[in-house]
Each structure stands twice: as structure tokens, then as C-alpha cells.
Design a protein around this motif. Structure first.
Motif, short mmCIF file in Angstrom:
data_model
loop_
_atom_site.label_atom_id
_atom_site.label_comp_id
_atom_site.label_asym_id
_atom_site.label_seq_id
_atom_site.Cartn_x
_atom_site.Cartn_y
_atom_site.Cartn_z
N TRP A 90 5.61 9.00 -10.12
CA TRP A 90 5.32 9.26 -11.56
C TRP A 90 4.00 10.82 -11.57
N LEU A 91 3.08 11.07 -10.75
CA LEU A 91 2.52 12.42 -10.80
C LEU A 91 2.52 13.60 -9.96
N SER A 92 3.58 13.05 -9.13
CA SER A 92 3.08 14.33 -7.70
C SER A 92 2.08 14.43 -7.08
N PHE A 93 1.54 15.22 -6.31
CA PHE A 93 0.57 15.46 -5.19
C PHE A 93 -0.42 14.29 -6.02
N PHE A 94 -0.54 14.57 -7.21
CA PHE A 94 -2.50 13.88 -7.84
C PHE A 94 -1.73 12.59 -7.90
N GLY A 95 -0.24 12.27 -7.90
CA GLY A 95 -0.02 10.87 -7.89
C GLY A 95 -0.21 10.19 -6.47
N ALA A 96 0.21 11.16 -5.61
CA ALA A 96 -0.01 10.33 -4.24
C ALA A 96 -1.21 10.19 -3.83
N ILE A 97 -2.33 10.85 -4.01
CA ILE A 97 -3.95 10.69 -4.36
C ILE A 97 -4.55 10.11 -4.36
N LEU A 98 -4.48 9.62 -6.19
CA LEU A 98 -4.31 8.08 -6.60
C LEU A 98 -3.92 7.32 -6.09
N VAL A 152 1.71 -10.81 -5.69
CA VAL A 152 2.56 -10.83 -7.24
C VAL A 152 2.74 -9.31 -7.00
N LEU A 153 1.43 -8.45 -7.12
CA LEU A 153 1.14 -7.33 -6.79
C LEU A 153 2.02 -6.63 -5.56
N ALA A 154 2.34 -7.00 -4.78
CA ALA A 154 3.41 -6.28 -3.76
C ALA A 154 4.92 -6.10 -4.60
N VAL A 155 5.60 -7.51 -4.76
CA VAL A 155 6.57 -8.11 -6.35
C VAL A 155 6.64 -6.82 -6.90
N LEU A 156 5.46 -6.48 -7.78
CA LEU A 156 5.05 -5.91 -9.05
C LEU A 156 5.19 -4.73 -8.68
N LEU A 157 4.72 -4.27 -8.07
CA LEU A 157 4.56 -2.51 -7.03
C LEU A 157 6.31 -2.20 -7.05
N PHE A 158 7.14 -3.17 -6.20
CA PHE A 158 8.38 -3.10 -5.85
C PHE A 158 9.45 -2.81 -7.44
N ILE A 159 9.32 -3.69 -7.49
CA ILE A 159 9.92 -3.65 -8.91
C ILE A 159 9.93 -2.25 -9.57
N VAL A 160 8.16 -1.83 -9.93
CA VAL A 160 8.60 -0.61 -10.61
C VAL A 160 8.36 0.31 -9.80
N THR A 161 8.45 0.56 -8.36
CA THR A 161 8.84 1.77 -7.86
C THR A 161 10.29 2.07 -8.09
N ILE A 162 11.07 1.03 -7.77
CA ILE A 162 12.10 1.01 -8.14
C ILE A 162 12.72 1.03 -9.27
N ALA A 163 12.53 1.07 -10.08
CA ALA A 163 12.40 1.43 -12.20
C ALA A 163 12.16 2.75 -11.79
N ALA A 164 11.57 3.45 -11.15
CA ALA A 164 10.79 4.30 -11.60
C ALA A 164 11.61 5.62 -10.43
N THR A 165 12.10 5.43 -9.82
CA THR A 165 12.80 6.92 -8.60
C THR A 165 14.37 6.24 -9.53
N LEU A 221 0.91 -0.96 0.04
CA LEU A 221 0.43 -0.18 -0.47
C LEU A 221 0.78 1.31 0.13
N GLY A 222 1.77 1.44 0.36
CA GLY A 222 3.21 2.19 0.59
C GLY A 222 3.69 2.37 -0.75
N LEU A 223 4.22 1.56 -1.51
CA LEU A 223 5.06 1.59 -2.45
C LEU A 223 3.55 2.09 -3.67
N LEU A 224 2.40 1.72 -3.69
CA LEU A 224 1.37 2.72 -4.49
C LEU A 224 1.07 3.87 -3.74
N VAL A 225 1.17 3.90 -2.94
CA VAL A 225 1.49 5.99 -2.53
C VAL A 225 2.49 6.69 -3.63
N LEU A 226 3.40 5.86 -3.24
CA LEU A 226 4.89 6.58 -3.21
C LEU A 226 5.18 6.25 -5.11
#
Length: 96
Positions: A40-48, A83-96, A30-35
Motif C-alpha cells: 500500500w505505502l512502499s517503504f513507509f508502509g512496511a515500517i508501519l 480471523v485477523l490472519a484470514v482477513l489479512l490474507f484476503i486483503v493482501t491477495i486483493a491488494a497485489t 505478521l509477515g502478511l501485515l508487513v507485506l
């Protein structure tokens, strides 16, 4: 007097293990999803991301009879959460 009866709370070692994994993965995912939304989209992305995290948590609760940590975790939602948590982790690492 020694109590040698079955543990009435536990649904088995495998189920206890799945509940422990979910207990660690849900807040992490859940924290990775917000991060990720923020990255990706700054404040609006954090709300999404926050809305997505809320949906994910409510889906999990609905799937397990209005309990976040049920006695027996079903295999399908457990694997999907993993699976979702692992995918979010990989995508978050790639996005930062």
C-alpha cells in the motif's frame, strides 16, 4: 519400565491443536501485515506494518502471561488471531 502416566506438558488435545495453529498463523499473519503495508505505502508502509506486527506479537504475549506459546490457549485471542490472519490474507491477495 513403561511410563503410563498423564503427559504433564500437554493441556489436552484441543489446546495442543490451538497452539499448533497459532504457531503457524502468527508468523504468517505478521509477515502478511508487513507485506500489505509495503504493497500500500512502499517503504513507509512496511515500517508501519512492522510496527503493527510488533504490537500484535506483544499483545499476544501479554494476553498469555508473557509466553508466546502457552500451555493452554484461550478461545477469544485464538479466534481473533485466526480471523485477523484470514482477513489479512484476503486483503493482501486483493491488494497485489
Amino acid at each position: 519400565m513403561v511410563n503410563s502416566g498423564e503427559n504433564a506438558v500437554s493441556a489436552g488435545t484441543g489446546s495442543d491443536f490451538r497452539v499448533a495453529i497459532v504457531g503457524a498463523l502468527m508468523p504468517f499473519g505478521l509477515g502478511l501485515l508487513v507485506l500489505l503495508g509495503y504493497a500500500w505505502l512502499s517503504f513507509f508502509g512496511a515500517i508501519l506494518g512492522l510496527l503493527g506486527a510488533l504490537w500484535w506479537a506483544l499483545w499476544w504475549r501479554k494476553k498469555h502471561n508473557k509466553k508466546f506459546f502457552p500451555r493452554d490457549v484461550e478461545g477469544g485471542p485464538f479466534v481473533l488471531t485466526l480471523v485477523l490472519a484470514v482477513l489479512l490474507f484476503i486483503v493482501t491477495i486483493a491488494a497485489t
